[in-house]
Design an enzyme around this catalytic site. Sequence first.
Site, PDB file in Angstrom:
ATOM      1  N   HIS A  51      48.645  75.634  76.181  1.00 33.91           N
ATOM      2  CA  HIS A  51      49.411  76.796  75.723  1.00 33.91           C
ATOM      3  C   HIS A  51      49.335  77.813  76.859  1.00 33.91           C
ATOM      4  O   HIS A  51      48.394  77.777  77.676  1.00 33.91           O
ATOM      5  CB  HIS A  51      48.805  77.382  74.444  1.00 33.91           C
ATOM      6  CG  HIS A  51      48.968  76.479  73.262  1.00 33.91           C
ATOM      7  ND1 HIS A  51      47.907  75.895  72.618  1.00 33.91           N
ATOM      8  CD2 HIS A  51      50.081  76.060  72.617  1.00 33.91           C
ATOM      9  CE1 HIS A  51      48.360  75.148  71.627  1.00 33.91           C
ATOM     10  NE2 HIS A  51      49.677  75.224  71.605  1.00 33.91           N
ATOM     11  N   ASP A  54      46.076  79.323  76.878  1.00 28.79           N
ATOM     12  CA  ASP A  54      44.965  78.440  77.269  1.00 28.79           C
ATOM     13  C   ASP A  54      44.816  78.546  78.789  1.00 28.79           C
ATOM     14  O   ASP A  54      43.709  78.507  79.324  1.00 28.79           O
ATOM     15  CB  ASP A  54      45.261  76.961  76.940  1.00 28.79           C
ATOM     16  CG  ASP A  54      45.326  76.679  75.445  1.00 28.79           C
ATOM     17  OD1 ASP A  54      44.530  77.268  74.692  1.00 28.79           O
ATOM     18  OD2 ASP A  54      46.173  75.862  75.032  1.00 28.79           O
TER      19      ASP A  54
HETATM   20  C1  XUL Z   1      51.191  72.431  65.671  1.00 31.63           C
HETATM   21  C2  XUL Z   1      51.116  71.645  66.871  1.00 31.63           C
HETATM   22  C3  XUL Z   1      50.850  72.385  68.125  1.00 31.63           C
HETATM   23  C4  XUL Z   1      51.744  72.017  69.238  1.00 31.63           C
HETATM   24  C5  XUL Z   1      51.534  72.756  70.524  1.00 31.63           C
HETATM   25  O1  XUL Z   1      51.272  71.719  64.511  1.00 31.63           O
HETATM   26  O2  XUL Z   1      51.211  70.443  66.820  1.00 31.63           O
HETATM   27  O3  XUL Z   1      49.523  72.167  68.493  1.00 31.63           O
HETATM   28  O4  XUL Z   1      51.572  70.670  69.517  1.00 31.63           O
HETATM   29  O5  XUL Z   1      51.904  74.060  70.451  1.00 31.63           O
END
Ligand code: XUL
Length: 346
Positions: A51, A54
Amino acid sequence: MPEKHRYKFCFGPWNISEGQDPYGPPVRPPRAFEWKLAQLKKLGFDAMMFHDDDAVPDLDSKSESQIRKETKELRKKLDGEGIAAEMVAPRLWFAPQTVDGAYTSNDAKHRQYAIKRSLRSIDIANILGTDILVLWLAREGSYIRESKNARRCVDYLVNAFDKMLTHDKNIRLAIEPKPNEPMDHAYLPTIGHALAVAQLTRDPKRVGCLIESAHAILAGLDPADEIDFAMAFYKLWSLHLNDQNGLKFDQDKPFGSNNLRAAFNQVRALERNGYGQRGEYVCFDVHPFRTTKVEHWLAHLDNSRRTFLKLVEKARSFNEMKAQQLIADRNYQDLDQMVIEHLMGK
Ligand code: XUL
Ligand code: MN
Protein backbone atom coordinates in the site's frame (compact mmCIF):
# COMPACT_ATOMS: atom_id res chain seq x y z
CA MET A 1 -0.30 -27.84 -21.59
CA PRO A 2 1.70 -24.60 -21.94
CA GLU A 3 5.42 -24.60 -21.35
CA LYS A 4 6.17 -25.46 -17.71
CA HIS A 5 7.54 -22.55 -15.77
CA ARG A 6 8.50 -21.55 -12.29
CA TYR A 7 6.02 -19.27 -10.57
CA LYS A 8 7.12 -16.16 -8.65
CA PHE A 9 5.53 -15.51 -5.28
CA CYS A 10 4.73 -12.51 -3.18
CA PHE A 11 2.78 -11.14 -0.22
CA GLY A 12 2.27 -7.80 1.54
CA PRO A 13 3.41 -6.58 4.95
CA TRP A 14 -0.26 -6.65 6.07
CA ASN A 15 -0.26 -10.43 5.59
CA ILE A 16 1.88 -10.79 8.72
CA SER A 17 -0.97 -9.36 10.77
CA GLU A 18 -1.52 -9.06 14.49
CA GLY A 19 -4.95 -10.65 14.78
CA GLN A 20 -7.11 -7.68 15.68
CA ASP A 21 -10.78 -7.99 14.68
CA PRO A 22 -13.83 -5.77 15.34
CA TYR A 23 -14.39 -7.68 18.59
CA GLY A 24 -10.95 -7.79 20.11
CA PRO A 25 -7.46 -6.32 20.23
CA PRO A 26 -4.25 -7.59 18.57
CA VAL A 27 -2.98 -10.95 19.84
CA ARG A 28 0.52 -10.76 18.35
CA PRO A 29 2.99 -7.89 18.83
CA PRO A 30 3.50 -5.43 15.95
CA ARG A 31 6.76 -5.98 14.08
CA ALA A 32 8.76 -3.46 12.07
CA PHE A 33 8.77 -3.46 8.29
CA GLU A 34 12.43 -4.57 8.24
CA TRP A 35 11.52 -7.70 10.20
CA LYS A 36 8.70 -8.49 7.76
CA LEU A 37 11.00 -8.03 4.79
CA ALA A 38 13.55 -10.35 6.40
CA GLN A 39 10.82 -13.01 6.89
CA LEU A 40 9.75 -12.69 3.26
CA LYS A 41 13.34 -13.20 2.20
CA LYS A 42 13.81 -16.12 4.59
CA LEU A 43 10.71 -17.82 3.19
CA GLY A 44 12.19 -17.45 -0.32
CA PHE A 45 9.44 -15.24 -1.74
CA ASP A 46 10.33 -13.04 -4.72
CA ALA A 47 8.43 -9.80 -4.23
CA MET A 48 6.44 -7.67 -1.82
CA MET A 49 3.16 -5.81 -2.41
CA PHE A 50 2.78 -2.32 -0.99
CA HIS A 51 0.00 0.00 0.00
CA ASP A 52 1.26 3.56 -0.48
CA ASP A 53 1.58 3.98 3.28
CA ASP A 54 3.29 0.60 3.70
CA ALA A 55 5.99 2.17 1.52
CA VAL A 56 5.90 5.59 3.22
CA PRO A 57 4.17 5.53 6.62
CA ASP A 58 1.96 8.57 7.46
CA LEU A 59 2.40 9.89 3.95
CA ASP A 60 -0.43 12.43 4.23
CA SER A 61 1.66 14.36 6.75
CA LYS A 62 4.78 14.42 4.54
CA SER A 63 5.98 16.68 1.73
CA GLU A 64 6.39 15.44 -1.83
CA SER A 65 10.17 15.57 -1.50
CA GLN A 66 10.13 13.69 1.80
CA ILE A 67 7.90 11.00 0.21
CA ARG A 68 10.30 10.72 -2.74
CA LYS A 69 13.30 10.49 -0.42
CA GLU A 70 11.75 7.74 1.74
CA THR A 71 10.58 5.81 -1.32
CA LYS A 72 14.09 5.89 -2.78
CA GLU A 73 15.47 4.58 0.51
CA LEU A 74 12.94 1.75 0.41
CA ARG A 75 13.91 0.93 -3.19
CA LYS A 76 17.53 0.69 -2.12
CA LYS A 77 16.61 -1.64 0.74
CA LEU A 78 14.57 -3.87 -1.60
CA ASP A 79 17.33 -3.91 -4.22
CA GLY A 80 19.82 -4.82 -1.51
CA GLU A 81 17.72 -7.86 -0.60
CA GLY A 82 16.96 -8.77 -4.23
CA ILE A 83 13.23 -8.34 -3.61
CA ALA A 84 10.95 -6.69 -6.19
CA ALA A 85 7.96 -4.44 -5.48
CA GLU A 86 5.04 -6.19 -7.17
CA MET A 87 2.54 -3.33 -6.99
CA VAL A 88 1.51 -0.20 -5.13
CA ALA A 89 -2.09 0.40 -3.97
CA PRO A 90 -3.41 3.68 -2.58
CA ARG A 91 -4.98 2.98 0.83
CA LEU A 92 -8.13 5.00 0.27
CA TRP A 93 -10.19 3.66 3.13
CA PHE A 94 -8.47 4.94 6.29
CA ALA A 95 -8.31 8.72 5.91
CA PRO A 96 -11.03 11.01 7.31
CA GLN A 97 -11.48 12.30 3.74
CA THR A 98 -12.72 8.87 2.57
CA VAL A 99 -15.41 8.24 5.18
CA ASP A 100 -18.12 8.66 2.53
CA GLY A 101 -16.16 7.07 -0.31
CA ALA A 102 -13.01 8.06 -2.18
CA TYR A 103 -13.41 8.62 -5.95
CA THR A 104 -17.20 8.43 -5.51
CA SER A 105 -17.58 10.57 -2.39
CA ASN A 106 -20.46 13.03 -2.54
CA ASP A 107 -17.96 15.75 -1.54
CA ALA A 108 -15.90 17.15 -4.45
CA LYS A 109 -12.97 18.04 -2.14
CA HIS A 110 -12.78 14.45 -0.95
CA ARG A 111 -12.89 13.11 -4.50
CA GLN A 112 -9.96 15.40 -5.26
CA TYR A 113 -8.08 14.06 -2.23
CA ALA A 114 -8.55 10.49 -3.50
CA ILE A 115 -7.29 11.35 -6.98
CA LYS A 116 -4.30 13.27 -5.66
CA ARG A 117 -3.35 10.44 -3.37
CA SER A 118 -3.62 7.97 -6.27
CA LEU A 119 -1.31 10.08 -8.43
CA ARG A 120 1.18 10.12 -5.57
CA SER A 121 0.92 6.32 -5.38
CA ILE A 122 1.81 6.16 -9.07
CA ASP A 123 4.93 8.23 -8.36
CA ILE A 124 5.81 5.79 -5.56
CA ALA A 125 5.24 2.84 -7.92
CA ASN A 126 7.60 4.43 -10.44
CA ILE A 127 10.38 4.79 -7.91
CA LEU A 128 9.83 1.24 -6.65
CA GLY A 129 10.06 -0.06 -10.22
CA THR A 130 6.56 -1.45 -10.77
CA ASP A 131 4.03 -0.36 -13.41
CA ILE A 132 1.05 -1.83 -11.54
CA LEU A 133 -1.28 0.30 -9.45
CA VAL A 134 -3.80 -1.94 -7.66
CA LEU A 135 -7.16 -0.38 -6.94
CA TRP A 136 -9.20 -2.15 -4.32
CA LEU A 137 -12.23 0.16 -4.36
CA ALA A 138 -13.02 -0.35 -0.71
CA ARG A 139 -15.53 2.45 -0.12
CA GLU A 140 -16.83 2.94 -3.67
CA GLY A 141 -20.36 1.74 -3.10
CA SER A 142 -23.22 2.40 -0.75
CA TYR A 143 -24.68 1.49 2.61
CA ILE A 144 -27.83 3.41 1.78
CA ARG A 145 -28.57 3.27 -1.94
CA GLU A 146 -30.50 6.54 -1.96
CA SER A 147 -27.43 8.38 -0.59
CA LYS A 148 -25.52 8.09 -3.89
CA ASN A 149 -26.23 8.38 -7.56
CA ALA A 150 -24.79 5.12 -8.90
CA ARG A 151 -24.91 6.37 -12.51
CA ARG A 152 -22.87 9.44 -11.60
CA CYS A 153 -20.47 7.26 -9.60
CA VAL A 154 -19.51 5.39 -12.77
CA ASP A 155 -18.54 8.76 -14.28
CA TYR A 156 -16.56 9.63 -11.14
CA LEU A 157 -14.67 6.34 -11.35
CA VAL A 158 -13.87 6.78 -15.04
CA ASN A 159 -12.78 10.37 -14.42
CA ALA A 160 -10.42 9.23 -11.63
CA PHE A 161 -8.97 6.39 -13.76
CA ASP A 162 -8.46 8.81 -16.67
CA LYS A 163 -6.51 11.19 -14.44
CA MET A 164 -4.22 8.32 -13.41
CA LEU A 165 -3.73 7.14 -17.00
CA THR A 166 -2.87 10.69 -18.04
CA HIS A 167 -0.48 11.23 -15.14
CA ASP A 168 1.78 8.39 -16.30
CA LYS A 169 1.74 6.93 -19.78
CA ASN A 170 3.08 3.56 -18.62
CA ILE A 171 1.05 2.87 -15.50
CA ARG A 172 -1.40 -0.05 -15.62
CA LEU A 173 -4.44 -0.04 -13.34
CA ALA A 174 -5.38 -3.41 -11.86
CA ILE A 175 -8.87 -3.15 -10.38
CA GLU A 176 -9.45 -5.60 -7.50
CA PRO A 177 -13.21 -6.13 -7.30
CA LYS A 178 -14.95 -7.17 -4.10
CA PRO A 179 -18.75 -7.19 -3.82
CA ASN A 180 -19.15 -6.12 -0.20
CA GLU A 181 -17.30 -5.32 3.04
CA PRO A 182 -16.86 -2.63 4.10
CA MET A 183 -19.74 -1.49 1.86
CA ASP A 184 -23.13 -3.14 1.64
CA HIS A 185 -22.85 -3.08 -2.17
CA ALA A 186 -19.76 -2.13 -4.17
CA TYR A 187 -20.06 -0.43 -7.56
CA LEU A 188 -17.53 -2.77 -9.21
CA PRO A 189 -18.26 -6.15 -7.58
CA THR A 190 -16.89 -8.55 -10.20
CA ILE A 191 -14.26 -8.91 -12.92
CA GLY A 192 -16.97 -8.36 -15.53
CA HIS A 193 -17.71 -4.94 -14.00
CA ALA A 194 -14.00 -4.05 -13.82
CA LEU A 195 -13.35 -4.95 -17.46
CA ALA A 196 -16.52 -3.23 -18.62
CA VAL A 197 -15.58 0.03 -16.92
CA ALA A 198 -12.09 -0.25 -18.43
CA GLN A 199 -13.72 0.23 -21.84
CA LEU A 200 -15.02 3.65 -20.81
CA THR A 201 -11.56 4.99 -19.97
CA ARG A 202 -9.24 6.90 -22.26
CA ASP A 203 -6.86 3.91 -22.59
CA PRO A 204 -8.75 0.63 -22.03
CA LYS A 205 -5.69 -1.52 -22.70
CA ARG A 206 -4.04 -0.15 -19.54
CA VAL A 207 -6.99 -0.96 -17.29
CA GLY A 208 -7.13 -4.57 -16.20
CA CYS A 209 -7.73 -6.49 -13.03
CA LEU A 210 -6.57 -8.47 -10.04
CA ILE A 211 -8.60 -11.47 -8.91
CA GLU A 212 -8.83 -12.38 -5.25
CA SER A 213 -10.28 -15.86 -4.65
CA ALA A 214 -12.22 -14.81 -1.54
CA HIS A 215 -13.74 -11.80 -3.28
CA ALA A 216 -15.02 -13.92 -6.17
CA ILE A 217 -16.51 -16.41 -3.71
CA LEU A 218 -18.20 -13.55 -1.83
CA ALA A 219 -19.78 -12.54 -5.17
CA GLY A 220 -21.13 -16.09 -5.52
CA LEU A 221 -18.73 -16.81 -8.39
CA ASP A 222 -16.12 -19.48 -9.04
CA PRO A 223 -12.65 -17.90 -8.93
CA ALA A 224 -11.43 -20.32 -11.64
CA ASP A 225 -14.05 -19.01 -14.08
CA GLU A 226 -13.12 -15.44 -13.16
CA ILE A 227 -9.48 -16.29 -14.00
CA ASP A 228 -10.41 -17.78 -17.39
CA PHE A 229 -12.64 -14.78 -18.14
CA ALA A 230 -10.00 -12.17 -17.27
CA MET A 231 -7.30 -14.07 -19.14
CA ALA A 232 -9.45 -14.26 -22.27
CA PHE A 233 -8.93 -10.47 -22.33
CA TYR A 234 -5.20 -10.75 -21.37
CA LYS A 235 -6.08 -8.60 -18.39
CA LEU A 236 -5.18 -10.63 -15.33
CA TRP A 237 -2.16 -8.71 -14.14
CA SER A 238 -2.10 -9.78 -10.51
CA LEU A 239 -3.68 -12.36 -8.28
CA HIS A 240 -4.59 -12.71 -4.59
CA LEU A 241 -4.99 -16.39 -3.86
CA ASN A 242 -6.66 -17.31 -0.59
CA ASP A 243 -9.84 -19.08 0.54
CA GLN A 244 -13.23 -18.29 1.97
CA ASN A 245 -15.88 -20.40 3.67
CA GLY A 246 -19.06 -19.12 2.04
CA LEU A 247 -20.87 -15.83 2.39
CA LYS A 248 -19.53 -14.23 5.53
CA PHE A 249 -16.83 -11.70 6.44
CA ASP A 250 -13.75 -11.67 4.19
CA GLN A 251 -11.74 -14.50 5.77
CA ASP A 252 -8.48 -14.51 3.78
CA LYS A 253 -7.86 -18.15 4.74
CA PRO A 254 -4.79 -20.04 3.47
CA PHE A 255 -5.09 -21.04 -0.18
CA GLY A 256 -7.03 -24.31 -0.50
CA SER A 257 -7.95 -24.32 3.18
CA ASN A 258 -11.69 -24.44 2.60
CA ASN A 259 -12.19 -25.97 -0.83
CA LEU A 260 -9.29 -27.91 -2.26
CA ARG A 261 -11.11 -28.72 -5.48
CA ALA A 262 -11.89 -25.05 -6.14
CA ALA A 263 -8.19 -24.29 -5.48
CA PHE A 264 -7.19 -27.06 -7.93
CA ASN A 265 -9.43 -25.51 -10.56
CA GLN A 266 -7.89 -22.07 -10.00
CA VAL A 267 -4.43 -23.56 -10.54
CA ARG A 268 -5.64 -25.38 -13.67
CA ALA A 269 -7.03 -22.12 -15.03
CA LEU A 270 -3.71 -20.35 -14.34
CA GLU A 271 -1.76 -23.17 -16.00
CA ARG A 272 -3.87 -23.34 -19.14
CA ASN A 273 -3.64 -19.58 -19.63
CA GLY A 274 0.09 -19.34 -18.96
CA TYR A 275 -0.29 -17.02 -15.97
CA GLY A 276 3.13 -15.84 -14.82
CA GLN A 277 4.77 -16.10 -18.22
CA ARG A 278 4.48 -12.34 -18.77
CA GLY A 279 6.08 -11.61 -15.40
CA GLU A 280 2.92 -11.79 -13.27
CA TYR A 281 3.31 -12.86 -9.63
CA VAL A 282 1.25 -15.27 -7.54
CA CYS A 283 0.41 -13.28 -4.40
CA PHE A 284 -1.17 -14.72 -1.29
CA ASP A 285 -3.55 -12.28 0.39
CA VAL A 286 -3.87 -14.54 3.41
CA HIS A 287 -3.96 -13.83 7.14
CA PRO A 288 -2.95 -15.95 10.11
CA PHE A 289 -5.86 -17.24 12.17
CA ARG A 290 -6.44 -15.09 15.26
CA THR A 291 -5.41 -18.09 17.36
CA THR A 292 -1.97 -18.32 15.69
CA LYS A 293 0.97 -18.14 18.10
CA VAL A 294 3.93 -15.89 17.36
CA GLU A 295 6.15 -18.90 16.68
CA HIS A 296 3.75 -20.07 13.92
CA TRP A 297 3.27 -16.61 12.47
CA LEU A 298 4.44 -17.32 8.92
CA ALA A 299 2.85 -20.73 8.46
CA HIS A 300 -0.17 -19.44 6.51
CA LEU A 301 2.16 -17.99 3.84
CA ASP A 302 4.45 -20.99 3.55
CA ASN A 303 1.47 -23.37 3.64
CA SER A 304 -0.38 -21.46 0.90
CA ARG A 305 2.67 -21.70 -1.36
CA ARG A 306 3.12 -25.41 -0.55
CA THR A 307 -0.53 -26.09 -1.39
CA PHE A 308 -0.21 -24.06 -4.58
CA LEU A 309 2.89 -25.97 -5.72
CA LYS A 310 1.31 -29.34 -4.90
CA LEU A 311 -1.73 -28.33 -6.92
CA VAL A 312 0.52 -27.33 -9.84
CA GLU A 313 1.81 -30.92 -9.75
CA LYS A 314 -1.77 -32.18 -9.57
CA ALA A 315 -2.78 -30.01 -12.52
CA ARG A 316 0.21 -31.18 -14.57
CA SER A 317 -0.33 -34.85 -13.76
CA PHE A 318 -4.09 -34.81 -14.38
CA ASN A 319 -4.92 -37.39 -17.03
CA GLU A 320 -6.20 -35.01 -19.71
CA MET A 321 -6.61 -37.80 -22.28
CA LYS A 322 -8.83 -39.80 -19.97
CA ALA A 323 -10.76 -36.65 -19.07
CA GLN A 324 -11.33 -35.86 -22.75
CA GLN A 325 -12.65 -39.39 -23.36
CA LEU A 326 -15.09 -39.04 -20.49
CA ILE A 327 -16.16 -35.61 -21.77
CA ALA A 328 -16.68 -37.02 -25.29
CA ASP A 329 -18.87 -39.74 -23.77
CA ARG A 330 -20.72 -37.15 -21.63
CA ASN A 331 -19.72 -39.27 -18.68
CA TYR A 332 -19.42 -36.37 -16.24
CA GLN A 333 -20.25 -38.76 -13.41
CA ASP A 334 -16.92 -40.54 -13.81
CA LEU A 335 -15.14 -37.29 -14.62
CA ASP A 336 -16.30 -35.99 -11.24
CA GLN A 337 -14.98 -39.08 -9.47
CA MET A 338 -11.75 -38.97 -11.44
CA VAL A 339 -11.06 -35.44 -10.13
CA ILE A 340 -11.86 -36.49 -6.55
CA GLU A 341 -9.59 -39.54 -6.71
CA HIS A 342 -6.82 -37.54 -8.36
CA LEU A 343 -6.94 -35.02 -5.52
CA MET A 344 -7.07 -37.78 -2.91
CA GLY A 345 -3.92 -39.24 -4.42
CA LYS A 346 -5.37 -42.60 -5.38
C1 XUL B 1 -9.17 -6.19 0.88
C2 XUL B 1 -8.01 -6.61 0.15
C3 XUL B 1 -6.86 -5.67 0.15
C4 XUL B 1 -6.27 -5.44 -1.18
C5 XUL B 1 -5.13 -4.48 -1.24
O1 XUL B 1 -10.15 -7.14 1.00
O2 XUL B 1 -7.97 -7.70 -0.37
O3 XUL B 1 -5.89 -6.17 1.02
O4 XUL B 1 -5.80 -6.65 -1.67
O5 XUL B 1 -5.50 -3.19 -1.01
MN1 MN C 1 -6.62 -8.60 -1.84
